[in-house]
Design an enzyme around this catalytic site. Structure first.
Site, PDB file in Angstrom:
ATOM      1  N   ARG A  12       0.895  -1.081   0.063  1.00 10.95           N
ATOM      2  CA  ARG A  12       0.004  -0.059  -0.097  1.00 10.95           C
ATOM      3  C   ARG A  12       0.882   1.263  -0.177  1.00 10.95           C
ATOM      4  O   ARG A  12       1.995   1.101   0.452  1.00 10.95           O
ATOM      5  CB  ARG A  12      -0.965  -0.114   1.184  1.00 10.95           C
ATOM      6  CG  ARG A  12      -2.132  -0.865   1.395  1.00 10.95           C
ATOM      7  CD  ARG A  12      -3.241  -0.642   2.474  1.00 10.95           C
ATOM      8  NE  ARG A  12      -2.808  -0.475   3.497  1.00 10.95           N
ATOM      9  CZ  ARG A  12      -2.859   0.482   4.404  1.00 10.95           C
ATOM     10  NH1 ARG A  12      -3.203   1.501   4.031  1.00 10.95           N
ATOM     11  NH2 ARG A  12      -2.484   0.332   5.658  1.00 10.95           N
ATOM     12  N   ALA A  83       7.732  -0.136   6.121  1.00  6.12           N
ATOM     13  CA  ALA A  83       6.517  -0.073   6.967  1.00  6.12           C
ATOM     14  C   ALA A  83       6.551   0.696   8.019  1.00  6.12           C
ATOM     15  O   ALA A  83       7.622   0.884   8.870  1.00  6.12           O
ATOM     16  CB  ALA A  83       6.422  -1.767   7.564  1.00  6.12           C
ATOM     17  N   ILE A  85       3.672   3.209  11.040  1.00 11.94           N
ATOM     18  CA  ILE A  85       2.536   3.561  11.678  1.00 11.94           C
ATOM     19  C   ILE A  85       2.646   4.968  12.268  1.00 11.94           C
ATOM     20  O   ILE A  85       3.706   5.529  12.630  1.00 11.94           O
ATOM     21  CB  ILE A  85       1.930   2.543  12.486  1.00 11.94           C
ATOM     22  CG1 ILE A  85       2.975   2.328  13.858  1.00 11.94           C
ATOM     23  CG2 ILE A  85       1.461   1.416  11.937  1.00 11.94           C
ATOM     24  CD1 ILE A  85       2.242   1.581  14.873  1.00 11.94           C
ATOM     25  N   GLN A 141       7.633  17.162  15.124  1.00  8.17           N
ATOM     26  CA  GLN A 141       6.186  17.366  14.644  1.00  8.17           C
ATOM     27  C   GLN A 141       5.572  17.471  16.087  1.00  8.17           C
ATOM     28  O   GLN A 141       5.263  16.541  16.592  1.00  8.17           O
ATOM     29  CB  GLN A 141       5.945  16.686  13.522  1.00  8.17           C
ATOM     30  CG  GLN A 141       4.448  16.744  13.263  1.00  8.17           C
ATOM     31  CD  GLN A 141       4.286  18.098  12.496  1.00  8.17           C
ATOM     32  OE1 GLN A 141       5.047  18.850  12.284  1.00  8.17           O
ATOM     33  NE2 GLN A 141       3.010  18.526  12.695  1.00  8.17           N
ATOM     34  N   GLY A 143       2.447  16.719  18.076  1.00  9.44           N
ATOM     35  CA  GLY A 143       1.687  15.575  18.309  1.00  9.44           C
ATOM     36  C   GLY A 143       2.309  14.202  17.823  1.00  9.44           C
ATOM     37  O   GLY A 143       1.756  13.120  17.617  1.00  9.44           O
ATOM     38  N   TYR A 147       6.541   9.198  16.872  1.00  7.15           N
ATOM     39  CA  TYR A 147       7.094   9.137  15.624  1.00  7.15           C
ATOM     40  C   TYR A 147       8.199   9.839  15.204  1.00  7.15           C
ATOM     41  O   TYR A 147       9.210   9.154  14.439  1.00  7.15           O
ATOM     42  CB  TYR A 147       5.997   9.872  14.624  1.00  7.15           C
ATOM     43  CG  TYR A 147       5.722   9.417  13.238  1.00  7.15           C
ATOM     44  CD1 TYR A 147       5.667   8.296  12.687  1.00  7.15           C
ATOM     45  CD2 TYR A 147       6.448  10.472  12.379  1.00  7.15           C
ATOM     46  CE1 TYR A 147       5.726   8.143  11.149  1.00  7.15           C
ATOM     47  CE2 TYR A 147       6.282  10.299  10.990  1.00  7.15           C
ATOM     48  CZ  TYR A 147       6.127   8.968  10.246  1.00  7.15           C
ATOM     49  OH  TYR A 147       6.043   9.084   9.073  1.00  7.15           O
ATOM     50  N   PRO A 177      10.947  11.436   3.313  1.00 10.77           N
ATOM     51  CA  PRO A 177       9.967  11.976   2.625  1.00 10.77           C
ATOM     52  C   PRO A 177       9.248  13.115   3.288  1.00 10.77           C
ATOM     53  O   PRO A 177       9.119  13.154   4.615  1.00 10.77           O
ATOM     54  CB  PRO A 177       8.722  10.903   2.658  1.00 10.77           C
ATOM     55  CG  PRO A 177       9.372   9.625   2.940  1.00 10.77           C
ATOM     56  CD  PRO A 177      10.486   9.833   3.862  1.00 10.77           C
ATOM     57  N   GLY A 178       8.612  14.168   2.738  1.00 15.20           N
ATOM     58  CA  GLY A 178       7.836  15.060   3.301  1.00 15.20           C
ATOM     59  C   GLY A 178       6.306  14.444   3.326  1.00 15.20           C
ATOM     60  O   GLY A 178       6.139  13.352   3.324  1.00 15.20           O
ATOM     61  N   ILE A 180       3.343  13.069   1.535  1.00 12.05           N
ATOM     62  CA  ILE A 180       3.052  12.346   0.592  1.00 12.05           C
ATOM     63  C   ILE A 180       1.694  11.946   0.494  1.00 12.05           C
ATOM     64  O   ILE A 180       1.027  11.414   1.339  1.00 12.05           O
ATOM     65  CB  ILE A 180       3.861  11.030   0.490  1.00 12.05           C
ATOM     66  CG1 ILE A 180       5.412  11.383   0.669  1.00 12.05           C
ATOM     67  CG2 ILE A 180       3.830  10.352  -0.889  1.00 12.05           C
ATOM     68  CD1 ILE A 180       6.124  12.479  -0.107  1.00 12.05           C
TER      69      ILE A 180
HETATM   70  N1  NAP Z   1       2.642   9.419   3.738  1.00  9.83           N
HETATM   71  C1  NAP Z   1       3.497  10.174   4.161  1.00  9.83           C
HETATM   72  O1  NAP Z   1       3.168  11.578   4.046  1.00  9.83           O
HETATM   73  C2  NAP Z   1       4.973   9.895   4.917  1.00  9.83           C
HETATM   74  C3  NAP Z   1       5.776  10.913   4.894  1.00  9.83           C
HETATM   75  C4  NAP Z   1       6.848  10.512   5.594  1.00  9.83           C
HETATM   76  C5  NAP Z   1       7.303   9.384   6.026  1.00  9.83           C
HETATM   77  N2  NAP Z   1       6.268   8.393   5.598  1.00  9.83           N
HETATM   78  C6  NAP Z   1       6.611   6.860   5.913  1.00  9.83           C
HETATM   79  O2  NAP Z   1       6.633   6.080   4.672  1.00  9.83           O
HETATM   80  C7  NAP Z   1       6.354   4.889   5.160  1.00  9.83           C
HETATM   81  C8  NAP Z   1       5.102   4.265   4.240  1.00  9.83           C
HETATM   82  O3  NAP Z   1       4.092   5.295   4.641  1.00  9.83           O
HETATM   83  P1  NAP Z   1       2.657   5.115   3.764  1.00  9.83           P
HETATM   84  O4  NAP Z   1       2.189   6.689   4.160  1.00  9.83           O
HETATM   85  O5  NAP Z   1       2.879   4.580   2.483  1.00  9.83           O
HETATM   86  O6  NAP Z   1       1.831   4.293   4.948  1.00  9.83           O
HETATM   87  P2  NAP Z   1       0.332   3.559   4.530  1.00  9.83           P
HETATM   88  O7  NAP Z   1      -0.145   4.083   3.277  1.00  9.83           O
HETATM   89  O8  NAP Z   1      -0.255   3.414   5.911  1.00  9.83           O
HETATM   90  O9  NAP Z   1       1.032   1.822   4.599  1.00  9.83           O
HETATM   91  C9  NAP Z   1       1.694   1.481   5.471  1.00  9.83           C
HETATM   92  C10 NAP Z   1       2.141  -0.037   5.122  1.00  9.83           C
HETATM   93  O10 NAP Z   1       2.905  -0.694   5.929  1.00  9.83           O
HETATM   94  C11 NAP Z   1       2.357  -1.800   6.442  1.00  9.83           C
HETATM   95  N3  NAP Z   1       2.589  -2.211   7.957  1.00  9.83           N
HETATM   96  C12 NAP Z   1       2.287  -1.240   8.717  1.00  9.83           C
HETATM   97  N4  NAP Z   1       2.444  -1.613   9.978  1.00  9.83           N
HETATM   98  C13 NAP Z   1       3.098  -3.017   9.907  1.00  9.83           C
HETATM   99  C14 NAP Z   1       3.655  -3.955  10.653  1.00  9.83           C
HETATM  100  N5  NAP Z   1       3.694  -3.771  12.104  1.00  9.83           N
HETATM  101  N6  NAP Z   1       4.235  -5.203   9.886  1.00  9.83           N
HETATM  102  C15 NAP Z   1       4.158  -5.031   8.681  1.00  9.83           C
HETATM  103  N7  NAP Z   1       3.838  -4.209   7.873  1.00  9.83           N
HETATM  104  C16 NAP Z   1       3.052  -3.066   8.495  1.00  9.83           C
HETATM  105  C17 NAP Z   1       0.928  -1.800   6.159  1.00  9.83           C
HETATM  106  O11 NAP Z   1       0.454  -3.084   5.963  1.00  9.83           O
HETATM  107  P3  NAP Z   1      -1.331  -3.326   5.883  1.00  9.83           P
HETATM  108  O12 NAP Z   1      -1.462  -2.799   4.653  1.00  9.83           O
HETATM  109  O13 NAP Z   1      -1.536  -4.682   6.209  1.00  9.83           O
HETATM  110  O14 NAP Z   1      -1.920  -2.322   6.965  1.00  9.83           O
HETATM  111  C18 NAP Z   1       1.286  -1.093   4.909  1.00  9.83           C
HETATM  112  O15 NAP Z   1       1.447  -1.924   3.701  1.00  9.83           O
HETATM  113  C19 NAP Z   1       6.024   4.736   6.529  1.00  9.83           C
HETATM  114  O16 NAP Z   1       7.425   4.435   7.251  1.00  9.83           O
HETATM  115  C20 NAP Z   1       5.843   6.161   6.850  1.00  9.83           C
HETATM  116  O17 NAP Z   1       6.190   6.494   8.286  1.00  9.83           O
HETATM  117  C21 NAP Z   1       5.137   8.667   5.082  1.00  9.83           C
END
Ligand code: NAP
Length: 241
Positions: A12, A83, A85, A141, A143, A147, A177-178, A180
């Site tokens: 995802r 991965a 959260i 950040q 809150g 994280y 990443p910022g 996304i």
């Molecule tokens: N989105 C942003 O703006 C952003 C910015 C900076 C950094 N990030 C980082 O980028 C990464 C991906 O973020 P995203 O936004 O793409 O997240 P997301 O859409 O919520 O997807 C998270 C993915 O990680 C998996 N996951 C979560 N907990 C897990 C666990 N305990 N064991 C195995 N898999 C796990 C989920 O599996 P399920 O599908 O089974 O739930 C999913 O495939 C994260 O590390 C996040 O902190 C994101």
């Protein structure tokens, strides 16, 4: 021979884009996930990429999962620790459970996963460890004490492990990443995104998952062997570390 890449949380969001981009670049890809079977099955049907379910916050589950992937595809040469959260709340209201969940999923997972593959990479004298940190690990950040602490830890992990393995053909890098455009960010209320988040981004938009995937493919390449211990920011100019 195609190299083998494993992307945690690769079914995802950003992880799915990374899995697809690595496949398009010629890698044999495995994508892991936590529990959303429906999303994983849909991803598998659309992409043909193998999916595996385990919890990256469990060392034993990671050991078993990596064994399965390696039995199916071969030794893992590229590990993308993606991965993650969020469990956001002000620190004075944060529960131990919220703290532990984020630290073990976003930081503990780097130990749990990387420890399974590092000896093989050292023996074969090739490896790429790429961890997805965050802008909020660089700048903090509101809150997100849990994280931000975990994501800052990912950067320290990267630098120390890079030093230990620089001689052996293994590079270790982090991407920050910022904001996304994924479900994680879509969970932020729309008016907060429009009034508070986007105005802080000089590019005046959210990033796309494919823009992070592009950075991963770059760092994973054989030709990127001199880049190690680095933190690559991909944030539309929001924070310049
Ligand atoms: N989105 C942003 O703006 C952003 C910015 C900076 C950094 N990030 C980082 O980028 C990464 C991906 O973020 P995203 O936004 O793409 O997240 P997301 O859409 O919520 O997807 C998270 C993915 O990680 C998996 N996951 C979560 N907990 C897990 C666990 N305990 N064991 C195995 N898999 C796990 C989920 O599996 P399920 O599908 O089974 O739930 C999913 O495939 C994260 O590390 C996040 O902190 C994101």
């Amino acid at each position: 021979m195609a190299r083998v890449a494993l992307v945690t949380g690769g079914t995802r969001g950003i992880g799915a884009a990374i899995s697809k981009a690595l496949k398009a670049a010629g890698y044999k890809v495995a994508a892991s996930y936590a529990g959303n079977d429906a999303a994983a099955e849909k991803f598998k049907a659309e992409t043909g990429i193998a999916v595996y379910k385990w919890d990256v916050s469990s060392f034993d589950a990671c050991a078993e999962g990596v064994k399965k992937v390696e039995a199916d595809l071969g030794p893992i040469e590229v590990l993308v620790n993606n991965a993650g959260i969020t469990r956001d709340t002000a620190f004075h209201k944060m529960t131990l459970e919220q703290w532990n969940a984020v630290i073990s999923t976003n930081l503990g997972s780097l130990f749990n996963m990387t420890r399974q593959v590092i000896e093989g990479m050292r023996a074969r004298k090739f490896g790429r460890i790429i961890s997805i940190s965050s802008i909020n690990g660089q700048k903090g950040q509101f809150g997100q004490v849990n994280y931000s602490a975990a994501k800052a830890g990912d950067i320290g992990f990267t630098k120390a492990l890079a030093l230990e393995n620089a001689k052996g053909g293994i590079t270790v890098n982090a991407i920050c990443p910022g904001y996304i455009n994924t479900e994680m960010v879509q969970a932020v209320p729309k008016d907060v995104l429009e009034k508070s988040v986007i105005p802080q981004i000089p590019a005046n938009r959210l990033g796309e998952p494919e823009e992070i995937a592009r950075a991963v493919v770059f760092l994973a390449a054989d030709e990127s062997g001199f880049i190690t211990g680095s933190t690559l920011t991909v944030n539309g100019g929001q924070y310049m570390a």
